[in-house]
Design a protein around this motif. Structure first.
Motif, PDB file in Angstrom:
ATOM      1  N   GLU A 163     -22.059 -47.712  37.321  1.00  0.00           N
ATOM      2  CA  GLU A 163     -22.073 -48.338  35.997  1.00  0.00           C
ATOM      3  C   GLU A 163     -20.689 -48.913  35.715  1.00  0.00           C
ATOM      4  N   VAL A 164     -20.674 -50.018  34.997  1.00  0.00           N
ATOM      5  CA  VAL A 164     -19.429 -50.612  34.516  1.00  0.00           C
ATOM      6  C   VAL A 164     -19.615 -50.895  33.035  1.00  0.00           C
ATOM      7  N   ARG A 165     -18.735 -50.305  32.210  1.00  0.00           N
ATOM      8  CA  ARG A 165     -18.850 -50.506  30.768  1.00  0.00           C
ATOM      9  C   ARG A 165     -17.536 -50.999  30.187  1.00  0.00           C
ATOM     10  N   LYS A 166     -17.660 -51.941  29.275  1.00  0.00           N
ATOM     11  CA  LYS A 166     -16.486 -52.463  28.585  1.00  0.00           C
ATOM     12  C   LYS A 166     -16.300 -51.695  27.285  1.00  0.00           C
ATOM     13  N   ILE A 167     -15.112 -51.128  27.089  1.00  0.00           N
ATOM     14  CA  ILE A 167     -14.799 -50.405  25.862  1.00  0.00           C
ATOM     15  C   ILE A 167     -13.567 -51.064  25.252  1.00  0.00           C
ATOM     16  N   LYS A 168     -13.824 -51.895  24.238  1.00  0.00           N
ATOM     17  CA  LYS A 168     -12.778 -52.741  23.637  1.00  0.00           C
ATOM     18  C   LYS A 168     -12.195 -53.635  24.724  1.00  0.00           C
ATOM     19  N   GLN A 169     -10.921 -53.423  25.073  1.00  0.00           N
ATOM     20  CA  GLN A 169     -10.307 -54.263  26.103  1.00  0.00           C
ATOM     21  C   GLN A 169     -10.212 -53.557  27.450  1.00  0.00           C
ATOM     22  N   ASP A 170     -10.751 -52.345  27.516  1.00  0.00           N
ATOM     23  CA  ASP A 170     -10.679 -51.567  28.747  1.00  0.00           C
ATOM     24  C   ASP A 170     -12.067 -51.440  29.370  1.00  0.00           C
ATOM     25  N   TYR A 171     -12.109 -50.840  30.565  1.00  0.00           N
ATOM     26  CA  TYR A 171     -13.368 -50.652  31.273  1.00  0.00           C
ATOM     27  C   TYR A 171     -13.492 -49.204  31.742  1.00  0.00           C
ATOM     28  N   LEU A 172     -14.724 -48.737  31.778  1.00  0.00           N
ATOM     29  CA  LEU A 172     -15.053 -47.419  32.277  1.00  0.00           C
ATOM     30  C   LEU A 172     -16.057 -47.600  33.412  1.00  0.00           C
ATOM     31  N   VAL A 173     -15.758 -46.983  34.558  1.00  0.00           N
ATOM     32  CA  VAL A 173     -16.621 -47.144  35.731  1.00  0.00           C
ATOM     33  C   VAL A 173     -17.110 -45.778  36.196  1.00  0.00           C
ATOM     34  N   LYS A 174     -18.404 -45.707  36.469  1.00  0.00           N
ATOM     35  CA  LYS A 174     -19.023 -44.513  37.027  1.00  0.00           C
ATOM     36  C   LYS A 174     -19.663 -44.892  38.352  1.00  0.00           C
TER      37      LYS A 174
END
Length: 346
Positions: free
Chosen positions: A209-220
């Protein structure tokens, strides 16, 4: 006496030539007048805002201009290059020659049974209709009739061609909506994507998964969140969504086979959500190998399936054929988010 005979012969010859010329000009003049009255072309193609193509089997395709874009009558995207091919023919079509008298009946019968009908509308009003009856034996011309609002319908077919081009006109006109359908699936800029979820049902260790959180990204990746993330790799991955197309609509599977395919388990489910909240889900299914032999796929596994193409169910429910080559950049997350590359935690 000789002089009189010469004069008589000369006068007779002149009269004969005059009669022949008069007959020829009369016939030619009528044909030219007919051709002039039934022009096939429309030079102001920018004013053409609707085209209806009807095939002999009754299948019909309606193309509609909306501003600078063309769609079908349901507002769905159509391939612009194919509309251009029609408008190019409409602008450059011209009279090439007459149909031999002994072939007129055959040509008319052929146009009646296998002819394609094309209606053109300008600024909302019907303007002209082509009746296309197939190609000449040398494939350098096309048998056609034309009907216009000003001159009515021509009674005899003629041979037409496209100025500056060799070949026949007929292949540009077809009503099968699958051939008109745009092949684009994704055309997103990187900053338009809020979330990507790639789920390999048979191999969850490859899911990510790739998620955008504001200006950052979270990857699982493989069930683990990456705690040390190279943002440039995320950018490189998301840039691949700029242009993703399918190869072809389905021309192979029957309705029964399609139903069976949709009720089977997809090997991958891809979900994309944009920053505007738009959601797209694709379900991907293996395609049987044509050779029947196992081959090494892009993940290094021996696969009994086609390693070049797969079936994909679009959000509309339509099944299309896709190439791994085109989709691997957005499916093979290990290239960008390999667990060995980062320190990970659950």
């Amino acid at each position: 006496m000789k002089k009189i005979i010469i004069i008589v012969l000369g006068v007779t010859l002149l009269v004969g030539l005059g009669i022949f010329a008069t007959h020829l000009m009369s016939k030619k003049g009528k044909s030219d007048e007919q051709v002039a009255a039934f022009n096939f072309d429309i030079k102001d193609t920018a004013s053409v805002d609707k085209i209806i193509i009807t095939e002999p089997n009754g299948m019909e395709m309606t193309l509609v201009r909306s501003g600078k874009e063309w769609t079908d009558d349901k507002g769905q995207c159509v391939q612009p290059v194919q509309v251009f091919n029609i408008l190019e023919a409409l602008y450059n079509v011209r009279f090439k020659g007459y149909v031999p008298e002994n072939a007129v009946k055959t040509v008319i019968n052929r146009m009646t049974t296998i002819g394609t009908k094309v209606q053109y509308f300008q600024n909302g009003d019907w303007s002209k209709t082509w009746y296309i009856g197939g190609s000449t034996s040398d494939h350098h011309g096309t048998y056609m009739l034309v009907e216009s609002a000003q001159a009515g319908k021509s009674d005899l077919p003629v041979i037409a061609e496209i100025k500056g081009l060799q070949g026949i006109i007929e292949p540009r006109f077809f009503a099968d909506p699958r051939k008109w359908q745009c092949s684009g699936i994704f055309a997103y800029q990187m900053d338009e994507i809020a979330e990507v979820d790639v789920n390999f049902t048979e191999r969850p260790d490859r899911s990510f998964e790739v998620r955008k959180i504001k200006q950052d990204y979270l990857v699982k990746f493989g069930g683990k969140y990456l705690t040390s993330l190279d943002t440039n790799m995320v950018y490189r991955y998301l840039l691949n969504f700029k242009r993703i197309n399918f190869e072809n609509p389905n021309y192979e599977l029957t309705n029964k086979q399609l139903d069976s395919l949709k009720h089977s388990t997809p090997f991958c489910i891809l979900k994309v959500r944009t920053t505007k909240g738009e959601k797209t889900q694709l379900r991907m299914f293996r395609r049987q190998s044509d050779s029947g032999e196992k081959e090494v796929d892009d993940f290094g596994d021996n696969s009994p399936y086609d390693i070049n193409r797969f079936w994909c169910e679009l959000p509309t429910g339509q099944i299309v054929k896709c190439q791994y080559f085109a989709f691997n950049p957005i499916l093979m997350g290990h290239i960008y988010f390999n667990q060995d590359r980062y320190k990970t935690v659950r």
